[in-house]
Design a protein around this motif. Sequence first.
Motif, PDB file in Angstrom:
ATOM      1  N   THR A 136     -26.988  24.608  50.295  1.00  0.00           N
ATOM      2  CA  THR A 136     -26.337  23.318  49.837  1.00  0.00           C
ATOM      3  C   THR A 136     -24.718  23.921  49.962  1.00  0.00           C
ATOM      4  O   THR A 136     -24.608  25.057  50.227  1.00  0.00           O
TER       5      THR A 136
ATOM      6  N   TRP B 110     -20.363  18.698  48.532  1.00  0.00           N
ATOM      7  CA  TRP B 110     -21.125  17.269  49.066  1.00  0.00           C
ATOM      8  C   TRP B 110     -19.878  16.759  49.781  1.00  0.00           C
ATOM      9  O   TRP B 110     -20.289  15.935  50.812  1.00  0.00           O
TER      10      TRP B 110
ATOM     11  N   ALA C 266     -20.263  17.664  53.436  1.00  0.00           N
ATOM     12  CA  ALA C 266     -21.683  17.876  53.879  1.00  0.00           C
ATOM     13  C   ALA C 266     -21.721  17.029  55.319  1.00  0.00           C
ATOM     14  O   ALA C 266     -22.377  17.811  56.083  1.00  0.00           O
TER      15      ALA C 266
ATOM     16  N   GLU D  91     -27.179  18.602  50.054  1.00  0.00           N
ATOM     17  CA  GLU D  91     -26.076  18.686  49.403  1.00  0.00           C
ATOM     18  C   GLU D  91     -26.129  18.144  47.812  1.00  0.00           C
ATOM     19  O   GLU D  91     -25.528  18.149  47.125  1.00  0.00           O
TER      20      GLU D  91
END
Length: 321
Positions: free
Chosen positions: A134, A137, A140, A154
């Motif tokens: 991950t 975000w 991403a 993410e």
Amino acid sequence: MRIAVLALDGLFDTGLAVVLDTLRAANNLGARVTGGAPRFEVSVVGVRKRVRSGHGFTIPVQPITADLKPDWVVVPALAAVTPETLLPALARADVRDAQAQLRAWRDQGVFVAASCIGTFVLAEAGLLDDRDATTTWSLAPLFRQRYPRVRLDETRMLVATDAGATAGAAMGHLDLALWLIRKQSPELATVVSRYLLADIRSSQAPYIIPNHLAQADPLIQRFEQWSRTHLKRGFSLQEAAGALATSPRSLQRRCQEVLGKSPLAYFQDLRVERAQSLLHGSGLDIDAIAAEVGYEDGATLRTLLRQRLGRGVRDLRAALR
């Protein structure tokens, strides 16, 4: 557990501080609560003699020597929040040297961990290839396009693999530090999280802003704009592709490359975002909100919200007050 925190020029000050303060709290509380000795031997190391943080503070680092044998190496994020600032940072000589050192450590069996943009350093070194991961975000789409061999998700806050662990955006440093503590003592991790008023989070999904992700690609941006005007009507891939002057296959492929999901999944993200907004400020009941985002009844929307956000309508309303 011996932990080396690898400090690089221009790092995210809060990320470094959170990792160090959380581990120090674990040592202090472990001694006070359980009467045990400190569990974490923490050192801050650098590939350069002089390291400054993103805010320009000098970070005292110790050199990397042959007798430094950590169990884990943690890479805090760089303070670069856009592709325009991140890509030049990744190309810096000190960052390249750090990647080489990380590979050498990994060859010796050392586990590697990073949060937020620190995950880019691990990926750039090839340490996340063919593994789940991950990252922040917000970047991403860039991560997914730059490192196609990494299996990125993410929406997750923390991902552990055989090589180490990656965590999500910004305050994901706290989740990562608590996870390292939990590996040693779940009880101690719980105590530390309560002292720090830190909730244990498993997902970044409630924090993701779909509009921000759409900015990464012109076609996705136009698809996002089209979708927002069609939430009440429902989704048709054929209609969306026709409106955007592209083929359904091309739209599918581009969504997968940039967002890591199908057009329908992204359309549902926008439904969730709109539903959250209406839960907060409209005063509408759940059935009326469902109609606003294209569902016939509230039960379907309730299921979608719980699947995506891990919380029911009542919890979401309470959190938004």
